[in-house]
Design an enzyme around this catalytic site. Structure first.
Site, short mmCIF file in Angstrom:
data_model
loop_
_atom_site.label_atom_id
_atom_site.label_comp_id
_atom_site.label_asym_id
_atom_site.label_seq_id
_atom_site.Cartn_x
_atom_site.Cartn_y
_atom_site.Cartn_z
N PHE A 1 0.84 -1.20 0.00
CA PHE A 1 0.00 0.00 0.00
C PHE A 1 0.88 1.25 0.00
CE2 PHE A 1 -2.37 3.28 2.46
CZ PHE A 1 -3.38 3.50 1.53
N LYS B 1 10.13 2.88 6.57
CA LYS B 1 9.49 3.10 7.88
C LYS B 1 10.26 2.41 9.00
CE LYS B 1 4.84 3.54 9.78
NZ LYS B 1 3.39 3.35 9.54
#
Length: 581
Positions: free
Chosen positions: A132, A182
């Site tokens: 995503f 991340k």
């Protein structure tokens, strides 16, 4: 182009210290502080959330401006860089957040704006899985950045960001993108301090100036009877305005600016003969093909300056001073190339040239200037018809600001009129999208320009078409209070395209008439005051009201629908064939 001087920053750890555990996100923010950053433009999202979480604890050290679209963020960073002389910084998330930066990166690349973009990215373990909001931002942005790099481990962050700032701000400046996964933002690592980057193997931003070429250039200039200087943004980027002025005044040579070079020299300097280019002034375009030595300083011979290359300055010997070797001989063959930072090369050249007075040669420019005043400028600045012209608006603005304001523009007819007629007394005063010609640039760039120079008046001159591309940034002004003055010159057309359709497509107006909202009501919905004028007797008072207002203000001026911008060098013609009507 030239090197941007480094800004002052807080004293940072350079030698290994006792181990201190930081997250990657904290290391990002510490790096920014060490690089002297105090303002960041950005928009949060999932993949960059750890950095925004860390930012919560840095509110007193870093000012974050929440833009309304990532493109607005990078244009704001460009405006900040252009008026402050420092590196602009942008945060964006992965996927669409990162891809929304691409237009601004391309704009910053071609216009040499130092920008560091920091984007979030999905976890390293998910790379390549079409997760995503995953995009291959490195390969997408590689053609429009000086350097793009993906960080997948927290320990890489200090070094990567140090390199980013070094690359963005040295040599010919430009944008850099650091993409941080991340997991790297979240990881704890042993932080040993931050060391600024001063050298990268194979990257040579400041060449060694070869004195023999400076000597050859000086000999050509000294022997010239009709020399002509073309100056660009490289003088501003190199902070070489005083060095350029010393060279200019000793040489006595007429000088003309590129669009990007405007404000490097005060407009009213007696040797300043106007603006080059497609919609530039008549004299400098014509005399380019009459001079015997053409001296180009910090400019790249863009096609909008040269017109037909096979008919451009063929009679002249060409001296080209530039910091980027890729620009030497790229478009125009040089006789002598002086590769280096113009802050260094100009004083060397000034020392070797003879003091001269080219009064008779300069007078030839002034004769052609009188012809342009008669045929074009008089009617544009002092019209006798009922409709307002863009030029008279700019002329009144000059009178009220006395040439001290920062002018940002969007792209189109209003841009060319503003560049042609605006008066500049200070450097770093003309902020426009030159090479890419990005509609939507003007408003967000003005926001950034104000944060880069909050002590100065910043006026965004925008057309009714371009304003509608990034008008959501009124929300940024509303929330954070940038005191930007917005001057919309509304001709109810996409004016530049309409002009071309009139001149070259038999007036077949194809989708250029544009309907606009009530801009004043729109501004008021964002708690920004404004007014609309269409009568000449209201104009000066309205401009003064805008300038005197103690916060942001929007003034919409209705101008002639089918007025054209002249002079004009039509595409495919030489600069000698410039049209006055």
């Amino acid at each position: 182009m030239s090197t941007l001087e480094k800004t002052e920053s807080k004293e940072c750890t350079k030698q290994p210290q006792p181990l201190n555990q930081l997250t990657g996100s904290q290391a990002v923010l510490e790096a920014l502080l060490c690089e002297g950053v105090d303002t960041v433009f950005g928009y949060p999202g999932g993949a960059i959330m750890p950095i925004y979480d860390a930012l919560y604890d840095y509110n007193e050290k870093l000012t974050h401006i929440l833009v309304r679209h990532e493109q607005g963020g990078i244009h704001a960073a460009q405006g900040f860089a252009r008026t402050s002389g420092r590196t602009g910084v942008v945060f964006a998330t992965s996927g669409p957040g990162a891809t929304n930066l691409v237009t601004g990166l391309a704009d910053a690349m071609i216009d040499s704006n130092p920008i560091v973009c920091i984007t979030g990215q999905v976890f390293a373990s998910l790379l390549g899985t079409d997760a995503f909001q995953e995009t291959d931002v490195i390969n997408i942005t590689a053609p429009v950045t000086k350097w793009s790099y993906q960080v997948t481990e927290a320990s890489e962050i200090p070094t990567a960001i140090a390199k980013a700032f070094h690359i963005a701000s040295t040599g010919r400046p430009g944008p850099v993108l650091i993409d941080i996964t991340k997991n790297a933002q979240m990881e704890l690592f042993d932080y040993l301090g931050y060391e600024k980057c001063t050298h990268i193997r194979s990257y040579r931003p400041s060449p060694i100036v070869r004195k023999e070429y400076v000597q050859e250039a000086a000999a050509l200039i000294n022997s010239a009877q009709k020399p002509f200087i073309l100056f660009g943004q490289g003088i501003i980027l190199g902070r070489a305005e005083q060095e350029f002025k010393a060279f200019l005044e000793k040489s006595g040579i007429p000088a003309a600016a590129t669009v990007m070079g405007l404000s490097a020299l005060e407009t009213d300097h007696p040797q300043h003969v106007g603006m080059l280019g497609m919609h530039g002034n008549y004299a400098p375009n014509v005399m380019t093909n009459e001079c015997d030595v053409l001296i180009a300083i910090g400019m790249r011979f863009d096609d909008r300056v040269t017109g037909r290359l096979d008919k451009y300055a063929k009679q002249a010997k060409v001296v080209h001073l530039d910091i980027d070797p890729a620009e030497i001989d790229k478009n125009v063959q040089t006789t002598v190339a002086v590769w280096g930072d113009c802050k260094e090369t100009l004083p060397q050249l000034t020392e070797l040239i003879d003091k001269k007075d080219h009064t008779d040669w300069l007078a030839q420019f002034r004769t052609l200037e009188k012809e342009e005043i008669k045929e074009v400028i008089q009617n544009e600045l002092h019209p006798t018809g009922d409709v307002l012209t863009m030029g008279e608006v700019i002329n009144l603005l000059n009178e009220l600001t006395e040439g001290n304001a920062i002018i940002t523009t969007d792209v189109g007819q209003h841009q060319m009129v503003a560049c042609r007629y605006s008066k500049f007394k200070q450097s770093k005063s003309n902020v426009t999208s030159g090479g890419l010609g990005t509609m939507g640039f003007g408003l967000p760039a003005a926001i950034g320009a104000w944060y880069g120079a909050p002590h100065r008046d910043v006026i965004a001159i925008i057309g009714d078409g371009g304003f509608q591309m990034t008008l959501q940034e009124l929300g940024t002004i509303m929330q954070f209070g940038a005191k930007v003055k917005i001057l919309i010159l509304n001709n109810q057309f996409l004016g530049m395209v309409r002009q071309w359709q009139q001149l070259f497509n038999e007036k077949r107006y194809s989708f250029v008439n544009i309907t606009s909202p009530d801009f004043v009501a729109l501004a008021k919905s964002y708690y920004i005051d404004g007014q609309k004028v269409s009568e000449r007797d209201q104009l000066k008072t309205a401009l003064k009201t805008m300038l005197d207002h103690d916060s942001a203000y929007l003034l919409e001026v209705m101008v002639g629908k089918e007025n054209n911008v002249f002079p004009m060098v039509a595409q495919g013609t030489s600069v000698s064939e410039i049209r006055l009507k």
